[in-house]
Enzyme design. Structure first.
Site, PDB file in Angstrom:
ATOM      1  N   GLU A  65    -115.896  15.014 -61.761  1.00  0.00           N
ATOM      2  CA  GLU A  65    -114.510  14.549 -61.905  1.00  0.00           C
ATOM      3  C   GLU A  65    -114.429  14.380 -63.699  1.00  0.00           C
ATOM      4  OE1 GLU A  65    -113.159  12.190 -58.106  1.00  0.00           O
ATOM      5  OE2 GLU A  65    -114.405  11.064 -59.376  1.00  0.00           O
ATOM      6  N   LEU A  89    -111.130  19.039 -53.423  1.00  0.00           N
ATOM      7  CA  LEU A  89    -109.796  18.359 -53.288  1.00  0.00           C
ATOM      8  C   LEU A  89    -109.757  17.149 -53.833  1.00  0.00           C
ATOM      9  CD1 LEU A  89    -107.347  20.170 -52.436  1.00  0.00           C
ATOM     10  CD2 LEU A  89    -107.516  19.092 -50.200  1.00  0.00           C
TER      11      LEU A  89
END
Length: 342
Positions: free
Chosen positions: A291, A134
């Site tokens: 990421e 998240l």
């Protein structure tokens, strides 16, 4: 009254007919099945893995939408290894994705922002997944879009044997699939398996993702730059020069502070996202494995570019799980211009 009745009677059939005639599109499961021959290892596991991710994202989407009603906002009072305050939703999302991937059986090891080391799922799965369950969760309290980012790698050691460092520390160029889920005004799943990028929008009443953005292409140029200018005094001279370059051309500054949301907007409209090295974070702040690698793969497959300001993100050697990097990603010409000033 008669005029109103006449209006309704005359238009209702045409409206209903239009709704019936309108196609709802291709569902994610059918799309995956129809394109399974594009997968480098088309034995079915990768297809199922993508379905597991989609299922977990639906559960997380439900929790995000209900967060304000069931006391899921705010921090839990601890930090992850990256030094970020863990939010309640961070922990919940990590549990949801871990459970879904463990039960699916296709993943042998999971690398997560919320775990200090990798999680051995103790099965004979053929894939390793790196995930930020998240991203941007601190924004949930103010109802700003947040997301999930994932990278999928094929394990290098034989199935059934102990997990090796070579299975875990793989370069971005070794990814077999990557993508993200954006939880916003609508929820979208965007992914690539190395054959272009496709976006799917979640239809909550049917509980399905449907193809809404086929073969996404990032514009080569744009007029949006996304950077935290509050840190400008700690940026290097080349980064400051690029910011001034954007201002001189009256580009639009747009910075949400949620990586997935900033990236998604720039991919659709054209733009650049920069999180450079700073005095406080000389190696950059964003994490390479869960990421930057994923979004770099998506960007390149959509015609964009991703670097650390000098080198291609997907070529960077991975030395540790939570390795950080500077990140320049977006429209190809904008990234090249930012690099040229260095």
């Amino acid at each position: 009254m008669s005029m109103q009745r006449s209006f309704n009677n005359g238009n209702a059939p045409s409206i209903e007919s239009s709704r019936i005639a309108h196609s709802i599109g291709t569902a994610l499961d059918r799309f995956i099945k129809n394109n399974q021959d594009q997968f480098a290892y088309a034995s079915g596991e990768l297809s199922q893995l993508l379905r597991d991710i989609a299922l977990a994202s639906k559960v997380v989407n439900r929790e995000v939408n209900k967060a304000g009603l069931i006391d899921l906002m705010g921090a839990v009072g601890s930090q992850n290894l990256a030094g970020d305050d863990q939010q309640k939703l961070d922990v919940l999302a990590n549990i949801r994705f871990t459970r879904a991937l463990a039960k699916g059986g296709e993943v042998c090891a999971l690398i997560s922002e919320e775990s200090d080391t990798y999680v051995d799922l103790n099965n004979e799965g053929k894939y390793v997944i790196a995930i930020d369950p998240l991203d941007g969760s601190s924004n949930i309290d103010v109802n700003v879009s947040i997301g999930t980012i994932f990278s999928i790698y094929r394990r290098k050691s034989p199935a059934g044997t102990p997990i090796q460092p070579s299975d875990i520390l793989q370069k971005g160029s070794d990814q077999v699939a990557a993508g993200y889920v954006l939880y916003g005004s609508s929820t979208m799943l965007v992914y690539t398996t190395g054959h272009g990028v496709n976006g799917f929008t979640y239809e909550p009443t049917l509980g399905e993702y449907f193809l809404s953005h086929p073969q996404l292409k990032m514009p080569e140029d744009g007029k949006i730059y996304s950077i935290n200018e509050g840190l400008a005094n700690s940026f290097s001279a080349p980064v400051q020069a690029y910011i001034q370059y954007c201002k001189d051309r009256q580009y639009t500054a747009r910075y949400i502070g949620s990586l997935v949301a900033d990236f998604h907007r720039n991919m659709l409209k054209g733009g650049i996202y920069i999180y450079p090295a700073t005095a406080k974070s000389p190696n950059g702040k964003l994490r390479l494995m869960y990421e930057c690698n994923a979004l770099a793969f998506v960007a390149e497959q959509a015609g964009g570019s991703a670097t650390n300001g000098k080198d291609r993100i997907l070529d960077i050697e991975v030395k540790e799980l939570h390795q950080r990097t500077a990140f320049y990603v977006g429209s190809k010409n904008m990234v090249e211009k930012a690099e040229s000033l260095g």
